[in-house]
Scaffold this active site. Structure first.
Site, PDB file in Angstrom:
ATOM      1  N   GLY A 151       0.834  -1.203   0.000  1.00 16.38           N
ATOM      2  CA  GLY A 151       0.000   0.000   0.000  1.00 16.38           C
ATOM      3  C   GLY A 151       0.861   1.242   0.000  1.00 16.38           C
ATOM      4  O   GLY A 151       2.021   1.209  -0.419  1.00 16.38           O
ATOM      5  N   GLY A 178       2.251   2.226   5.368  1.00 17.06           N
ATOM      6  CA  GLY A 178       3.380   1.394   5.772  1.00 17.06           C
ATOM      7  C   GLY A 178       4.033   1.905   7.053  1.00 17.06           C
ATOM      8  O   GLY A 178       4.403   1.118   7.932  1.00 17.06           O
ATOM      9  N   GLU A 200       5.795  -3.606   1.064  1.00 15.05           N
ATOM     10  CA  GLU A 200       5.945  -3.282  -0.363  1.00 15.05           C
ATOM     11  C   GLU A 200       5.096  -2.037  -0.580  1.00 15.05           C
ATOM     12  O   GLU A 200       3.886  -2.113  -0.759  1.00 15.05           O
ATOM     13  CB  GLU A 200       5.495  -4.471  -1.212  1.00 15.05           C
ATOM     14  CG  GLU A 200       5.953  -4.403  -2.646  1.00 15.05           C
ATOM     15  CD  GLU A 200       4.873  -3.915  -3.570  1.00 15.05           C
ATOM     16  OE1 GLU A 200       4.957  -2.739  -3.993  1.00 15.05           O
ATOM     17  OE2 GLU A 200       3.938  -4.680  -3.855  1.00 15.05           O
ATOM     18  N   CYS A 246       2.031   0.134  -8.582  1.00 18.11           N
ATOM     19  CA  CYS A 246       3.119   0.685  -7.783  1.00 18.11           C
ATOM     20  C   CYS A 246       4.379   0.775  -8.651  1.00 18.11           C
ATOM     21  O   CYS A 246       5.299   1.524  -8.341  1.00 18.11           O
ATOM     22  CB  CYS A 246       3.346  -0.114  -6.513  1.00 18.11           C
ATOM     23  SG  CYS A 246       3.629  -1.821  -6.828  1.00 18.11           S
TER      24      CYS A 246
END
Ligand code: UN1
Length: 516
Positions: free
Chosen positions: A246, A251, A268, A302
């Site tokens: 996310g 994070g 990640e 991402c």
């Protein structure tokens, strides 16, 4: 079609008032009694599902059951665990179109890319099946006479998976398939924008489990819920690893909680990916790579390409062909054939894009193509936008931020060292690419003084990584690695064993410690 997949999986899920069960534990399902969570399809913003949140007590109960199931699951030999994943893989192949349909419905990505995502799910299953026979450690020479040293890898326990809307099945599969062959049980909190994808994946796994009568039922669980549910999973000592995908902001919050309890983390997070186009580059190939990386999934991967460093000698040529290509991108209903770009996920995401566009102009950037909302020939209600090209100077603050929308910044450079340093001068470090025919440039870019990202490509775009490599990045991207290579080690604990068969008790480091 959506109900179809659930019927195929042996369940008519929709309960009486149109509410789906929000907790799936093994082959059981429960309706929540908490607040309502409604998901809307980004295609037209019509309601796609309604769930009711379960209580935190129920979440803790799930974690307990997963811990208990783990006691059995970890004792099943890994290659046998792999057999389960082989069946999952076959089911995913069989239902590829139905699964892709749910992905497109909930995430808005075009059907072709949705099928690609299911393929990624299938690929990682196949990888995990092979891996189930390769979970091996080292043997190490001992300094002591008649001693043996070796490493063993054991299951961690229960893994918490938190995933985002943009890869609603593949990212789960990267984590779940590896975690399961490694002997762990799993709990998944999917994005509240893509809950049906999660339910479908869990049910597919349960369907596969029906063929293995001796296996514990409760190895997998899905809980559809808001951030509060995620927090219970993250805080609990019953989860031995939290793997989260996310934003960097999310994070950081998760990292603070998990680190405080000294738990294990796999993050990640966001990317801010760049590509360098050098004078020797094959411009036709770079153009195609730029287009897929920047416009694919409406710029919401991402790994999406955000920054393009173009050498001054080829800049005009690249810009001209890019504008031409951007003009011909067909935008619309992601289910329709020939459409290359569907909607962005939400109104909020559109607002963020508009804010970024304002900042660009304030910071001296120039929007040379796109940026407008598209309302003609697209389904009503969805947020369809023109992919956007911006020319800007290095140093503009906006370049430090990841905006999850199809905006591509073009920056001119003169020498490669500068371009590499610009590539590295952002907080994130996920993916990067260079287009060049010059072996020295390619080697420099991939060397220790080259790109500082987790993914460093030559003559390939920034997105579309294969599952066989370790996926993830450095710096604010979080440092975690998922999917291929030896990422499995994150899902296991390492035990170093030293075995003495000498009949004596010599100490290491030559220490004498005798009672005289
Ligand atoms: C993501 O956007 O979180 O490399 C994952 C890619 C895909 C995965 C993206 N294989 O673009």
């Amino acid at each position: 079609m959506t109900q179809n997949i659930f019927k195929v999986l042996g369940l008519n899920l929709l309960e009486k008032d149109g509410v789906y069960p929000s907790l799936f534990m093994g082959d059981e399902k429960s309706l929540g009694e908490g607040r309502k969570l409604t998901a809307h399809s980004p295609i037209d913003m019509k309601k796609s599902s309604v769930f009711r949140e379960v209580s935190t007590i129920q979440v803790n109960d799930v974690l307990k059951k997963l811990n208990i199931a783990n006691e059995k699951w970890r004792m099943i030999p890994a290659p046998k665990r792999g057999e389960l994943i082989r069946v999952v893989s076959n089911l995913a192949r069989e239902h590829k179109n139905e699964l892709a349909h749910i992905i497109t419905l909930e995430s808005g990505k075009i059907f072709e890319e949705a099928k690609g995502e299911v393929q990624e799910f299938i690929d990682v299953c196949d990888f995990a099946v092979g891996l189930s026979r390769q979970l091996y450690g080292l043997t190490i020479a001992s300094e002591r006479y008649k001693h043996k040293m070796l490493e063993q890898w054991h299951p961690l326990g229960t893994i918490g998976i938190i995933s985002a809307f943009n890869f609603p099945m593949a990212v789960w599969a990267w984590n779940a398939m590896i975690a399961l062959v490694c002997g762990n049980t799993i709990v998944w909190k999917p994005s509240i924008q893509t809950p049906l994808c999660a339910v479908a994946c869990h049910l597919l796994l349960q369907k596969a489990l029906e063929q293995f009568k001796d296996f514990p039922k409760n190895i997998s669980s899905v809980i559809v819920g808001s951030r509060a549910i995620g927090e219970v999973i993250v805080k609990s000592k019953r989860t031995q690893l939290i793997s989260a995908t996310g934003s960097v902001t999310m994070g950081r919050k998760i990292a603070a909680i998990v680190s405080a309890r000294l738990g294990k983390l796999l993050l990640e997070l966001g990317g801010n990916n760049a590509m360098i186009v050098t004078p020797s580059a094959n411009l036709d190939l770079s153009l195609r790579a730029i287009l897929f990386s920047a416009v694919g999934t409406a710029g919401q991967r991402c790994t999406s390409l955000r920054r393009l460093f173009v050498h001054k000698d080829v800049k005009d040529k690249v810009i001209n062909s890019l504008v031409k290509a951007y003009k011909s991108v067909r935008i619309g209903d992601p289910f329709e054939k020939d459409i290359l770009m569907g909607p962005i996920i939400s109104e909020d995401s559109h607002k963020k894009m508009l804010i970024a566009l304002k900042q660009i102009t304030k910071q001296g950037g120039k929007i040379i193509y796109g940026g407008e909302r598209v309302v003609k020939n697209v389904p009503e209600g969805g947020f369809y936008v023109e992919p956007t090209l911006v020319t800007i100077k290095h140093g503009a603050l906006i370049l430090q931020h990841e905006t999850f929308a199809p905006i591509l910044y073009i920056i001119e450079y003169e020498n490669l060292e500068d371009a590499i340093s610009m590539n590295n001068s952002v907080p994130q470090g996920l993916s990067s690419a260079i287009f060049t025919q010059d072996v020295n440039e390619a080697e420099l870019f991939t060397s220790a003084v080259g790109s500082d990202c987790g993914i460093v490509n030559v003559n390939i775009g920034t997105s579309g990584a294969e599952i066989g490599g370790a996926f993830g990045g450095e710096k604010d991207t979080g440092g975690g690695r998922e999917s291929g290579s030896d990422s499995w080690k994150s899902y296991m604990r390492r035990a170093t064993n030293t075995i003495n068969f000498s009949g004596e008790i010599p100490l290491s480091q030559g220490i004498e410690f005798e009672i005289k």
